[in-house]
Design a protein around this motif. Structure first.
Motif, PDB file in Angstrom:
ATOM      1  N   THR A 144       0.837  -1.198   0.000  1.00 23.66           N
ATOM      2  CA  THR A 144       0.000   0.000   0.000  1.00 23.66           C
ATOM      3  C   THR A 144       0.872   1.247   0.000  1.00 23.66           C
ATOM      4  N   THR A 145       0.295   2.316  -0.494  1.00 25.95           N
ATOM      5  CA  THR A 145       0.952   3.619  -0.451  1.00 25.95           C
ATOM      6  C   THR A 145      -0.116   4.686  -0.623  1.00 25.95           C
ATOM      7  N   MET A 146       0.261   5.924  -0.410  1.00 28.18           N
ATOM      8  CA  MET A 146      -0.671   7.012  -0.666  1.00 28.18           C
ATOM      9  C   MET A 146      -0.974   7.100  -2.160  1.00 28.18           C
ATOM     10  N   THR A 147      -2.200   7.435  -2.485  1.00 26.19           N
ATOM     11  CA  THR A 147      -2.606   7.560  -3.885  1.00 26.19           C
ATOM     12  C   THR A 147      -1.689   8.499  -4.656  1.00 26.19           C
ATOM     13  N   THR A 166      -8.768   1.639  -3.931  1.00 26.33           N
ATOM     14  CA  THR A 166      -8.443   2.869  -3.215  1.00 26.33           C
ATOM     15  C   THR A 166      -9.260   2.860  -1.934  1.00 26.33           C
ATOM     16  N   ALA A 178      -3.512  13.228   1.749  1.00 27.23           N
ATOM     17  CA  ALA A 178      -4.297  12.196   2.430  1.00 27.23           C
ATOM     18  C   ALA A 178      -5.749  12.207   1.983  1.00 27.23           C
ATOM     19  N   ASP A 182      -5.516   6.079   0.075  1.00 26.06           N
ATOM     20  CA  ASP A 182      -4.392   5.177  -0.150  1.00 26.06           C
ATOM     21  C   ASP A 182      -4.804   4.129  -1.178  1.00 26.06           C
TER      22      ASP A 182
END
Length: 208
Positions: A144-147, A166, A178, A182
């Motif tokens: 996972t990571t921030m969009t 998402t 934020a 994510d």
């Protein structure tokens, strides 16, 4: 080359167990505001936190002294040509209710950015998890990571993981971006085997 037990080597990287001697390198990595921009609080980690919380956790996940590097865990990454510490990679079980699943992660120094190290290490861990001699029985790898973290998303895609969803979580101190949520990427063993032209074998038991 460090004498610490090695999990695997690629053309340009060595992934090995963390040791207490990595303390200052880890402090410097987690103190870089650019490195931490999309992670945790989005701010650099203080020295005490790294030394009293992060490093002990990494040491506990790296295996016991005198034993081979653990199949699942967190590993220090060195440039193979120079043995220079450039960051770390991890592949750890997610939650007990999702057996056979592990989460891929990585954190590299700015000097290592843009050189393909993240993709090289991530691909090697995917292959190791599915086929290595001490393969930990992983059936699904996720990350996972921030969009808005497009650099990290490209690494996941190049490592073979595919976009899944998402999602949005409430953070006590949200950082810029934020509001876009994510993203989760994932790759199953069967998908990997099909892409690699291998026969998907029976499920195996995860070994931690």
């Amino acid at each position: 080359m460090s004498p610490s037990p090695v999990l695997l080597r690629t053309e340009r990287l060595t992934l090995r167990r963390f040791t207490a001697a990595d303390a200052e390198s880890l402090v410097a990595l987690h103190a870089d505001p650019e490195v931490m921009h999309f992670l945790d609080t989005g701010r650099p980690a203080d020295r005490e936190t790294v030394l009293t919380r992060t490093l002990p956790e990494f040491l506990s996940w790296s295996g016991r002294p005198g034993e081979p590097a653990a199949a699942l865990g967190v590993w220090a990454a060195e440039a193979a040509a120079t043995s220079e510490f450039i960051g770390w990679f991890e592949l750890r079980p997610t939650t007990p209710d999702r057996p056979g699943e592990a989460e891929l992660g990585y954190r590299l120094s700015r000097a290592a950015w843009g050189r393909g190290y993240a993709t090289e290490g991530a691909r090697a861990l995917v292959t190791h998890a599915f086929t290595g001699p001490d393969a930990p029985g992983v059936r699904r790898i996720m990350a996972t990571t921030m969009t808005v973290n497009h650099r990290s998303r490209r690494v996941m895609e190049k490592a073979g993981l595919r976009y899944v969803r998402t999602f949005f979580e409430e953070w006590p101190d949200p950082i810029d971006g934020a509001e876009h949520g994510d993203v989760e990427y994932a790759l199953s063993y069967d998908e990997w085997a099909t892409a690699a032209g291998q026969e998907a074998g029976p499920a195996r038991t995860v070994k931690s």
